[in-house]
Design an enzyme around this catalytic site. Structure first.
Site, PDB file in Angstrom:
ATOM      1  N   LYS A  13      72.185  16.430 -14.693  1.00 35.50           N
ATOM      2  CA  LYS A  13      71.165  15.397 -14.788  1.00 35.50           C
ATOM      3  C   LYS A  13      71.653  14.242 -15.699  1.00 35.50           C
ATOM      4  O   LYS A  13      72.695  14.382 -16.366  1.00 35.50           O
ATOM      5  CB  LYS A  13      69.871  16.039 -15.305  1.00 35.50           C
ATOM      6  N   TYR A  53      62.197  17.074  -5.450  1.00 32.68           N
ATOM      7  CA  TYR A  53      61.184  17.769  -6.258  1.00 32.68           C
ATOM      8  C   TYR A  53      59.805  17.765  -5.605  1.00 32.68           C
ATOM      9  O   TYR A  53      58.797  17.908  -6.300  1.00 32.68           O
ATOM     10  CB  TYR A  53      61.113  17.134  -7.649  1.00 32.68           C
ATOM     11  N   PHE A  61      53.786  16.720 -14.869  1.00 29.26           N
ATOM     12  CA  PHE A  61      55.050  16.151 -15.342  1.00 29.26           C
ATOM     13  C   PHE A  61      55.894  15.554 -14.214  1.00 29.26           C
ATOM     14  O   PHE A  61      57.010  15.059 -14.466  1.00 29.26           O
ATOM     15  CB  PHE A  61      55.861  17.220 -16.089  1.00 29.26           C
ATOM     16  N   ARG A  89      72.021  30.362 -11.487  1.00 29.85           N
ATOM     17  CA  ARG A  89      70.775  30.338 -12.278  1.00 29.85           C
ATOM     18  C   ARG A  89      70.960  31.063 -13.615  1.00 29.85           C
ATOM     19  O   ARG A  89      70.443  30.642 -14.642  1.00 29.85           O
ATOM     20  CB  ARG A  89      69.629  30.985 -11.484  1.00 29.85           C
ATOM     21  N   THR A  95      64.439  27.708 -17.546  1.00 35.26           N
ATOM     22  CA  THR A  95      64.015  26.312 -17.381  1.00 35.26           C
ATOM     23  C   THR A  95      63.755  25.642 -18.724  1.00 35.26           C
ATOM     24  O   THR A  95      64.172  24.504 -18.953  1.00 35.26           O
ATOM     25  CB  THR A  95      62.739  26.265 -16.511  1.00 35.26           C
ATOM     26  N   ARG A 106      71.980  25.623 -20.521  1.00 32.12           N
ATOM     27  CA  ARG A 106      70.825  25.073 -21.255  1.00 32.12           C
ATOM     28  C   ARG A 106      70.728  25.665 -22.661  1.00 32.12           C
ATOM     29  O   ARG A 106      70.363  24.973 -23.613  1.00 32.12           O
ATOM     30  CB  ARG A 106      69.544  25.323 -20.465  1.00 32.12           C
ATOM     31  N   ASN A 116      66.725  18.967 -19.704  1.00 32.87           N
ATOM     32  CA  ASN A 116      67.417  20.262 -19.652  1.00 32.87           C
ATOM     33  C   ASN A 116      68.752  20.254 -18.912  1.00 32.87           C
ATOM     34  O   ASN A 116      69.229  21.294 -18.451  1.00 32.87           O
ATOM     35  CB  ASN A 116      66.464  21.369 -19.178  1.00 32.87           C
ATOM     36  N   HIS A 119      70.455  21.077 -12.946  1.00 28.17           N
ATOM     37  CA  HIS A 119      69.635  21.701 -11.907  1.00 28.17           C
ATOM     38  C   HIS A 119      70.483  22.694 -11.133  1.00 28.17           C
ATOM     39  O   HIS A 119      71.660  22.447 -10.878  1.00 28.17           O
ATOM     40  CB  HIS A 119      69.114  20.647 -10.919  1.00 28.17           C
ATOM     41  N   GLU A 130      68.550  21.410  -0.252  1.00 25.95           N
ATOM     42  CA  GLU A 130      68.932  20.395  -1.236  1.00 25.95           C
ATOM     43  C   GLU A 130      70.297  19.786  -0.903  1.00 25.95           C
ATOM     44  O   GLU A 130      70.509  18.586  -1.098  1.00 25.95           O
ATOM     45  CB  GLU A 130      68.912  21.018  -2.636  1.00 25.95           C
TER      46      GLU A 130
HETATM   47  O1  DGI Z   1      64.528  25.303 -11.338  1.00 24.32           O
HETATM   48  P1  DGI Z   1      64.298  24.784 -12.722  1.00 24.32           P
HETATM   49  O2  DGI Z   1      64.873  23.407 -12.940  1.00 24.32           O
HETATM   50  O3  DGI Z   1      64.739  25.743 -13.796  1.00 24.32           O
HETATM   51  O4  DGI Z   1      62.717  24.665 -12.919  1.00 24.32           O
HETATM   52  P2  DGI Z   1      61.546  24.158 -11.935  1.00 24.32           P
HETATM   53  O5  DGI Z   1      62.019  24.039 -10.522  1.00 24.32           O
HETATM   54  O6  DGI Z   1      60.348  24.995 -12.211  1.00 24.32           O
HETATM   55  O7  DGI Z   1      61.226  22.698 -12.498  1.00 24.32           O
HETATM   56  C1  DGI Z   1      62.064  21.628 -12.179  1.00 24.32           C
HETATM   57  C2  DGI Z   1      62.236  20.748 -13.378  1.00 24.32           C
HETATM   58  O8  DGI Z   1      60.954  20.228 -13.760  1.00 24.32           O
HETATM   59  C3  DGI Z   1      62.734  21.458 -14.626  1.00 24.32           C
HETATM   60  O9  DGI Z   1      64.131  21.573 -14.662  1.00 24.32           O
HETATM   61  C4  DGI Z   1      62.216  20.559 -15.715  1.00 24.32           C
HETATM   62  C5  DGI Z   1      60.900  20.080 -15.171  1.00 24.32           C
HETATM   63  N1  DGI Z   1      59.791  20.912 -15.690  1.00 24.32           N
HETATM   64  C6  DGI Z   1      59.434  22.151 -15.283  1.00 24.32           C
HETATM   65  N2  DGI Z   1      58.383  22.607 -15.966  1.00 24.32           N
HETATM   66  C7  DGI Z   1      58.056  21.605 -16.827  1.00 24.32           C
HETATM   67  C8  DGI Z   1      58.959  20.527 -16.647  1.00 24.32           C
HETATM   68  N3  DGI Z   1      58.913  19.383 -17.348  1.00 24.32           N
HETATM   69  C9  DGI Z   1      57.945  19.273 -18.275  1.00 24.32           C
HETATM   70  N4  DGI Z   1      57.905  18.142 -18.978  1.00 24.32           N
HETATM   71  N5  DGI Z   1      57.041  20.272 -18.508  1.00 24.32           N
HETATM   72  C10 DGI Z   1      57.058  21.458 -17.815  1.00 24.32           C
HETATM   73  O10 DGI Z   1      56.229  22.351 -18.029  1.00 24.32           O
END
Ligand code: DGI
Length: 152
Positions: A13, A53, A61, A89, A95, A106, A116, A119, A130
């Site tokens: 990212k 997304y 968010f 992963r 996450t 991370r 973070n 991805h 994707e």
């Molecule tokens: O697959 P991941 O990236 O680990 O997680 P995800 O698919 O549940 O969410 C995608 C991205 O969205 C994640 O990398 C960061 C963001 N995100 C997820 N949960 C939250 C969030 N951002 C904020 N600010 N708060 C959250 O609770």
């Protein structure tokens, strides 16, 4: 018939690019033994980030997430190999970086969920989905000469 190996869409990212973490992150996947199948530095158009997304569109968010992804160039990659989705992963970590174990990407490099660093696809189906979004031009098929040293 030959069936292509599993693929995962992995993306560094904008914070990871700005912080100079590209080489370290690519090196981890290389040293693990996975095969790089596509790679580019890319300034993401907003509609591509939104499509990627789209399952999170109802989250509070979502808007900040899309703005973060388009805030600077990302490094788009496809990595290929046995179990690459689940293993990537694990290498990436939880996450929320406060919950990511040290030794994960991370866990080593991030503090906040909204910054973070990386991805990774969460299922083989999303790896394919994707990859099609980020590499409409297609990915590269090649044979890795070290394969006999990675697979029995
Ligand atoms: O697959 P991941 O990236 O680990 O997680 P995800 O698919 O549940 O969410 C995608 C991205 O969205 C994640 O990398 C960061 C963001 N995100 C997820 N949960 C939250 C969030 N951002 C904020 N600010 N708060 C959250 O609770």
């Amino acid at each position: 018939v030959s069936v292509r190996a599993e693929i995962s869409y992995i993306m560094i990212k904008p914070d990871g690019v700005q912080r100079g973490l590209v080489g370290d992150i690519i090196g981890r996947f290389e040293r693990k033994g996975y095969k790089l199948a596509a790679l580019k530095l890319y300034q993401t158009p907003k509609q591509v980030a939104e499509e990627h997304y789209k399952d999170l569109a109802s989250k509070p968010f979502y808007k900040d997430l899309v703005n973060y992804i388009v805030s600077g160039p990302v490094v788009c990659m496809v990595w290929e190999g046995k179990g690459v989705v689940a293993t990537a992963r694990k290498m990436i970590g939880a996450t929320n970086p406060l919950a990511s174990e040290p030794g994960t990407i991370r866990g080593d490099f991030a503090i906040e969920v909204g910054r973070n660093v990386i991805h990774g696809s969460d299922s083989p189906e999303n790896g394919e989905r994707e990859t099609a979004i980020w590499f409409p031009e297609g990915i590269t098929s090649w044979s890795q000469t070290m394969e006999p040293w990675l697979k029995e």
